[in-house]
Each structure stands twice: as structure tokens, then as C-alpha cells.
Write a protein that holds these residues in place. Structure first.
Motif, mmCIF file in Angstrom:
data_model
loop_
_atom_site.group_PDB
_atom_site.id
_atom_site.type_symbol
_atom_site.label_atom_id
_atom_site.label_comp_id
_atom_site.label_asym_id
_atom_site.label_seq_id
_atom_site.Cartn_x
_atom_site.Cartn_y
_atom_site.Cartn_z
ATOM 1 N N GLU A 1 26.347 50.075 38.940
ATOM 2 C CA GLU A 1 26.884 48.733 38.695
ATOM 3 C C GLU A 1 27.180 47.988 39.984
ATOM 4 O O GLU A 1 27.144 46.766 40.014
ATOM 5 C CB GLU A 1 28.136 48.877 37.810
ATOM 6 C CG GLU A 1 28.757 47.579 37.333
ATOM 7 C CD GLU A 1 29.751 47.004 38.321
ATOM 8 O OE1 GLU A 1 29.934 45.787 38.322
ATOM 9 O OE2 GLU A 1 30.346 47.783 39.100
ATOM 10 N N ASP B 1 35.455 53.312 35.932
ATOM 11 C CA ASP B 1 36.155 52.368 36.805
ATOM 12 C C ASP B 1 35.266 52.071 38.007
ATOM 13 O O ASP B 1 34.161 52.610 38.141
ATOM 14 C CB ASP B 1 37.506 52.939 37.244
ATOM 15 C CG ASP B 1 38.533 51.843 37.518
ATOM 16 O OD1 ASP B 1 38.145 50.658 37.601
ATOM 17 O OD2 ASP B 1 39.717 52.162 37.642
ATOM 18 N N LYS C 1 35.174 46.650 41.870
ATOM 19 C CA LYS C 1 35.117 45.186 41.743
ATOM 20 C C LYS C 1 36.425 44.594 41.211
ATOM 21 O O LYS C 1 36.979 45.097 40.222
ATOM 22 C CB LYS C 1 33.990 44.790 40.799
ATOM 23 C CG LYS C 1 32.636 44.892 41.459
ATOM 24 C CD LYS C 1 31.635 44.024 40.738
ATOM 25 C CE LYS C 1 30.296 44.153 41.443
ATOM 26 N NZ LYS C 1 29.183 44.104 40.524
ATOM 27 N N GLY D 1 36.899 42.109 39.413
ATOM 28 C CA GLY D 1 36.726 41.681 38.019
ATOM 29 C C GLY D 1 37.100 42.751 37.006
ATOM 30 O O GLY D 1 37.255 42.458 35.813
ATOM 31 N N ARG D 2 37.266 43.991 37.468
ATOM 32 C CA ARG D 2 37.623 45.060 36.530
ATOM 33 C C ARG D 2 39.076 44.949 36.053
ATOM 34 O O ARG D 2 39.473 45.649 35.136
ATOM 35 C CB ARG D 2 37.340 46.429 37.156
ATOM 36 C CG ARG D 2 35.855 46.741 37.218
ATOM 37 C CD ARG D 2 35.598 48.111 37.805
ATOM 38 N NE ARG D 2 34.171 48.396 37.933
ATOM 39 C CZ ARG D 2 33.454 49.049 37.022
ATOM 40 N NH1 ARG D 2 34.018 49.494 35.921
ATOM 41 N NH2 ARG D 2 32.167 49.275 37.224
ATOM 42 N N TYR E 1 39.992 42.762 34.356
ATOM 43 C CA TYR E 1 39.779 42.293 32.981
ATOM 44 C C TYR E 1 40.265 43.341 31.986
ATOM 45 O O TYR E 1 40.918 43.001 30.994
ATOM 46 C CB TYR E 1 38.276 42.041 32.786
ATOM 47 C CG TYR E 1 37.838 41.905 31.342
ATOM 48 C CD1 TYR E 1 37.719 40.658 30.734
ATOM 49 C CD2 TYR E 1 37.522 43.043 30.582
ATOM 50 C CE1 TYR E 1 37.312 40.547 29.408
ATOM 51 C CE2 TYR E 1 37.121 42.940 29.270
ATOM 52 C CZ TYR E 1 37.014 41.694 28.679
ATOM 53 O OH TYR E 1 36.612 41.592 27.385
ATOM 54 N N TYR E 2 39.943 44.623 32.248
ATOM 55 C CA TYR E 2 40.242 45.672 31.268
ATOM 56 C C TYR E 2 41.747 45.894 31.141
ATOM 57 O O TYR E 2 42.243 46.177 30.059
ATOM 58 C CB TYR E 2 39.477 46.958 31.617
ATOM 59 C CG TYR E 2 37.981 46.724 31.530
ATOM 60 C CD1 TYR E 2 37.331 46.744 30.301
ATOM 61 C CD2 TYR E 2 37.234 46.406 32.656
ATOM 62 C CE1 TYR E 2 35.979 46.475 30.199
ATOM 63 C CE2 TYR E 2 35.871 46.138 32.568
ATOM 64 C CZ TYR E 2 35.246 46.168 31.344
ATOM 65 O OH TYR E 2 33.917 45.883 31.237
ATOM 66 N N SER F 1 33.151 49.428 30.009
ATOM 67 C CA SER F 1 32.978 49.192 31.439
ATOM 68 C C SER F 1 31.994 50.251 31.926
ATOM 69 O O SER F 1 32.113 51.417 31.564
ATOM 70 C CB SER F 1 34.305 49.342 32.176
ATOM 71 O OG SER F 1 34.929 50.566 31.861
ATOM 72 N N GLY G 1 30.748 45.182 30.754
ATOM 73 C CA GLY G 1 31.082 44.589 32.044
ATOM 74 C C GLY G 1 31.288 45.669 33.093
ATOM 75 O O GLY G 1 31.051 46.844 32.817
ATOM 76 N N PRO G 2 31.707 45.313 34.291
ATOM 77 C CA PRO G 2 32.070 43.953 34.695
ATOM 78 C C PRO G 2 30.857 43.072 34.937
ATOM 79 O O PRO G 2 30.982 41.849 34.941
ATOM 80 C CB PRO G 2 32.870 44.140 35.981
ATOM 81 C CG PRO G 2 32.371 45.421 36.549
ATOM 82 C CD PRO G 2 31.987 46.280 35.388
ATOM 83 N N SER G 3 29.675 43.677 35.181
ATOM 84 C CA SER G 3 28.451 42.877 35.282
ATOM 85 C C SER G 3 27.362 43.641 34.539
ATOM 86 O O SER G 3 27.516 44.845 34.271
ATOM 87 C CB SER G 3 28.053 42.670 36.747
ATOM 88 O OG SER G 3 27.958 43.915 37.391
ATOM 89 N N THR H 1 36.503 36.380 29.240
ATOM 90 C CA THR H 1 37.913 36.537 29.611
ATOM 91 C C THR H 1 38.586 37.337 28.499
ATOM 92 O O THR H 1 38.131 37.304 27.351
ATOM 93 C CB THR H 1 38.631 35.174 29.726
ATOM 94 O OG1 THR H 1 38.621 34.553 28.433
ATOM 95 C CG2 THR H 1 37.968 34.276 30.751
#
Ligand code: FS2
Ligand code: SF4
Length: 528
Positions: A7, A384, A387, A389-390, A392-393, A467, A491-493, A517
Motif C-alpha cells: 500500500e 496498519d 500514512k 490518513g489511517r 480514519y480508522y 485497511s 483504504g487508506p488508498s 470520511t
């Protein structure tokens, strides 16, 4: 080098140049390609003979596991593995070497052919390759406990063979989904291996406090290594703390009976360099994820099995952990008990809500759903990573409504597993089902609930919010697709190895969507 299997791949397209984002060097990536090409050669040889043995399967599984992200950074170890694969092929079709007019049927494969292929073919073959790499880790953990499945073994060869073969997109797609089908069998095998060897996991509170005195931190997924370490440290005044994906070990009756298996230290893999920097103790790595160790603690890092890093001490298959034990005694541990906390300030975590534990409360759960006390289930699970953006979780779990249950597994849970979300009907709202392979347990729970309600898994008030980071997440995702599970949030991507056409296929047929989101996703998922 070219590598785009995880990722965090550079620029969400691929690691090129001299070093990958994970720290893998170009020459190591080259050797991993050579190893994969040799494995395809071995699979071709298997296709050409009936003389395969247990050693053939073990060589293939070990070779594939070696190439997973954050497993081996050691060129010498990879070169040894390549020689093992070649020797195994020679034992099957040694005459190919002497042939005066070679047909090429058992040749090794040049991975450049894959990396330079048409993008959709490359995408499908990458899904197959990365999926079986992940699955190999599970098969490996099962076989060290003496559990094997001939169908799983055989499929590794079939899949490798197809990567080196020219096939249509439709044919490759069938193999992609078959990776998911066989991985379900492989995870079932590992579930059986773990529970028959160590007992059925039971809900267990695990402290994050490290007691004074010598200790060893053990990380990775291999329960057998932990068992052997516990046996060898028994009565020596050394405490053992799990780290990362080893946390669920506390829930297994045969492991938790060791009084010196004390607690858990640290969080997920990407925090190793910070968390391991100053601890007065050695760290034993049984699998990924290995972050390249800093010079400040590399002399305290020990590896075993396929995990390897140059400059660290490797414990070989004799499994004599004396160097780790001596290091623990030499360093002596903390002078006083140290209270650590999780990411959200909690001082303990709970694990052990495997499928048996949850389904033993099936009547309570079904009643709570019928009465409206439980409105929704979220499986917030997976890897995990580094990033930002993680987060988010963490936010997602914090914002789940109080009439929902959150099931989790794998190392991504360290972002929220120290939160106290309260209870519904005597059951905690947040339940840790175990390691990434315990996705098998989550599937069993989903199937049992669907049976109880007389509907399909997709009709349950259940959402998958995943994730991903490395290749074990790929095979789990393929298993969920094989089961027809829809509307997964990922995610995250999204994986760089999904070409636009293949991604489109997954969106149209399975409703896969990237995370957005927490607020928006929770709102949408509660309505589905
Ligand atoms: Fe976590 Fe790393 Fe479990 Fe993955 S410790 S990302 O290998 O398999 O999850
Ligand atoms: Fe890059 Fe991931 Fe490959 Fe490492 S494993 S080189 S970070 S894509």
C-alpha cells in the motif's frame, strides 16, 4: 527496481530507483524477482512430473513467504532460497539440464515479462501473485504445526504456472477468484492448526504494563515460535511480552498457561523504530512486519524462520533461543514496573473474541438484533501503516453509534483497541477476533448470522471497512470477493496494481469503494 505490491508504494504507482519506501534495496528486489521466476520454473516442473514430495510444497510456500513485504531484507538469505528452489526443481526434472534440444517447458520465468505486460494482464497476474504470497504465510504457519492441505499445496503450483502462461483476461479472472476460494481453505486449515494445537481462544484482558526485570518482546504471527520461546524461558526469571500481531496469542489456553507471558508491549509495526529504540530488552521477529532496525537497537534484534535482516542474529531451525535469552539477561529490563498506554491512553486491551467465543453468545446477539439493541455490525479490520490518513480508522470506530458492534482483527486495531466503547447486552461493543488470518473467524460469524436470519451475508446489517498494507490483505480481500461480499470500503488508498479496467470491474460487480470520511461512510453504510 520495480515493485508495487504494498500500500505504501511510491507515489501510489510503484517503487523504482535504488530503494523502496519499505527500505528494500534494488538488488534485494531483483533477487526477489529472481526467486519468483525460479518458483514459476519449479511450478512448471511440478506440472511436468508426478514425483513431487512434501519438500516440494514446503519449498514453494517458503519461497513465496520470503517475498512478502517487510519479511526479508537479506540478500544472502534470498540467494539461499533461490538455490533451494533450483535444487528442488533439479530433483524433479534434473534431466532438463542435460537435454540437447531443450523445449523450455520448465524454464524459469523472467519477471520483466510481467512488469512490462499489458496493464490489465499485469493487474490480474499481480492479484494472483500477491494473493498467493499472502496465502503462503498462512500455509507456512499451518505446516510448522504439522497441518497441510493437498488442495492448497497444489493450488500454489497452479497459480504460479498461470502467472507464467499467456491467458485471456477472463481466464485470469477465474484464477484471481480461485485464489480467494483456496485462501478460505487455507485460513480454515490454519484456524484448525491453531485451535487444535493451542486450544480455542477465550476473551482475555492483556496489560500494557511491563514489569521490572529481564524481558523479551516477541513480534510477528508465528505461535509455534512463541510456544518454543515460552518453554525455553520457563523458570529463568524472564518475562515475555507480545508485540503487534502476536497480541492474540494471550487468548490461547495452552499459551496463556505460561505465567511469564505477561502482557503486550507497543502498538503496530510502523511504530517499531520509536518503540524499540530505548527498551532494555531484545526483540524476536517471527514474521513480518520488520521495519529496518535503527543502529541504536539492531544489536537487540533477533530474527527466525523466513524473516531476515543483514546484521541481526538469525535463529535457525534448531530453534535454540539461547542468544535471545542471554541478551535479555544481559540487558536486565526495567528497574521498576513501567506503565505504557495504547494510542488512546488505555492501559489494557482485550483479545480472544474468535468465532467460537462470539458464536457461544449467538442467542444473545440474535436477540439483540431482533430487539433493535444492536442496529449494525462493522468489521473494521486489516493492516496498519504509516500514512496519516489511517487515522480514519480510529475516528471511524470512535464515531460508530452506541447501538453498533465493532469487530476487528490484524494489526490495524492498535489504532483503537485501547478504547472503551462500552457494552451491549453484556457483550463488549469492540471485539478483537485475532490476527489477520482470523478473518476466517469473521467470515464464520457472518455466515452463522446470515443462517440465523435466513438471509445472505450481504443482507445482514454488517459492513466491511478494511485497511490494507501487504499481501495477506490481498488474499483476504479475494476471499471476500469469492464469497460474493459487496460494498467493502477499502483504504487508506487503493492498490496501485489495480488497473483502471480491473478497478472498474470490482466497482461494478462488487461495489468496492475507497474510504471517504468516517462521518460520510458511517452514514452511507448504516443505510445499506
Ligand atoms: Fe500487520 Fe504486517 Fe498481519 Fe500484515 S504486522 S501489516 O504483516 O499480516 O497485518
Ligand atoms: Fe515499495 Fe512496498 Fe515493494 Fe517495498 S514492498 S519496494 S514499499 S511496493
Amino acid at each position: 527496481m520495480f515493485c508495487f505490491q504494498c500500500e505504501q508504494t511510491a507515489g501510489c504507482t510503484g517503487c523504482t530507483g535504488n530503494t523502496g519506501v519499505c527500505g528494500k534495496k534494488a538488488d534485494t528486489a531483483q533477487l526477489q524477482d529472481e526467486l519468483t521466476g525460479a518458483l514459476i520454473g519449479l511450478a512448471r516442473a511440478v506440472d511436468d512430473t508426478s514425483a513431487v514430495s512434501k519438500k516440494t510444497w514446503q519449498t514453494i510456500i517458503e519461497g513465496l513467504f520470503t517475498t512478502i513485504t517487510n519479511v526479508s531484507f537479506d540478500n544472502a538469505a534470498i540467494e539461499d532460497m533461490i538455490q533451494k528452489v533450483r535444487a528442488e526443481k533439479d530433483s524433479l526434472v534434473g534431466d532438463c539440464n542435460k537435454c540437447q534440444s531443450p523445449c523450455g517447458r520448465t524454464d524459469e520465468y523472467d519477471m520483466q515479462q510481467l512488469w512490462n505486460a499489458d496493464e490489465d494482464i499485469r493487474s490480474l497476474k499481480s492479484l494472483i501473485l500477491f494473493g498467493i504470497r499472502g496465502m503462503a504465510a498462512y500455509a507456512y504457519h499451518a505446516y510448522v504445526l504439522n497441518f497441510e492441505d493437498p488442495e492448497v499445496n497444489q493450488f500454489f503450483c497452479e497459480a504460479l504456472f498461470r502467472i507464467g502462461y499467456a491467458e485471456s483476461m477472463d481466464e485470469l479472472l477465474q484464477t484471481v477468484l480461485k485464489v480467494g476460494e483456496i485462501n478460505l481453505k487455507c485460513m480454515a486449515l490454519l484456524d484448525k492448526a491453531n485451535t487444535q494445537t493451542y486450544g480455542t481462544p477465550e476473551p482475555t484482558d492483556v496489560t500494557l504494563t511491563v514489569e521490572k526485570g529481564p524481558f523479551i518482546v516477541v513480534t510477528g504471527h508465528d505461535l509455534k515460535d512463541l510456544q518454543l520461546l515460552l518453554e525455553q524461558t520457563n523458570g529463568k526469571g524472564i518475562n515475555i511480552y507480545t508485540h503487534g500481531e502476536m497480541l492474540p496469542a494471550h487468548a490461547y489456553p495452552l499459551l496463556k498457561k505460561f505465567p511469564h507471558l505477561k502482557g503486550n508491549f507497543g502498538t503496530a509495526w510502523q511504530n517499531q523504530q520509536k518503540e524499540f529504540d530505548h527498551i532494555p530488552a531484545p526483540i524476536l521477529y517471527t514474521t513480518n512486519c520488520l521495519m529496518p532496525p535503527k543502529s541504536s537497537y539492531i544489536d537487540r534484534v533477533f530474527t527466525t524462520e523466513v524473516v531476515a535482516f543483514p546484521g541481526t542474529v538469525h535463529i535457525d531451525e534448531q530453534k535454540d533461543f539461547t542468544p535471545v535469552i542471554e541478551k535479555a539477561l544481559e540487558l536486565g529490563g526495567y528497574k521498576e514496573d513501567q506503565t505504557f498506554t495504547g494510542i488512546n491512553g488505555g492501559t489494557q486491551v482485550t483479545t480472544g473474541f474468535g468465532h467460537s467465543a462470539i458464536l457461544s453468545h449467538a442467542d444473545t446477539v440474535i436477540e439483540a438484533v431482533k430487539s433493535g439493541a444492536i442496529r449494525h455490525f462493522f468489521l473494521v479490520a486489516g493492516c496498519d501503516g504509516a500514512k496519516p490518513g489511517r487515522n480514519y480508522y480510529t475516528e471511524f470506530v470512535k464515531q460508530t453509534p452506541s447501538d453498533s458492534i465493532v469487530l476487528t482483527l490484524a494489526c490495524g486495531k492498535f489504532r483503537f483497541n485501547d478504547l472503551n466503547l462500552g457494552e451491549i447486552g453484556g457483550l463488549p461493543r469492540l471485539m478483537d477476533m485475532g490476527q489477520c488470518n482470523d478473518a476466517y473467524g469473521a467470515i464464520q460469524v457472518a455466515i452463522a448470522l446470515a443462517d440465523a436470519f435466513g438471509c445472505s451475508v450481504n443482507e445482514l446489517p454488517l459492513s466491511f471497512v478494511l485497511s490494507w498494507y501487504e499481501q495477506k490483505a490481498v488474499c483476504i480481500l479475494l476471499t471476500l470477493l469469492h464469497l460474493g461480499i459487496k460494498n467493502i470500503r477499502l483504504g487508506p488508498s487503493l492498490p496501485a496494481f489495480l488497473s483502471p479496467n480491473i478497478l472498474n470491474f470490482l466497482v461494478e460487480n462488487y461495489g468496492i469503494a475507497p474510504i471517504t470520511t468516517p462521518e460520510e461512510d458511517i452514514k452511507v453504510l448504516l443505510k445499506q
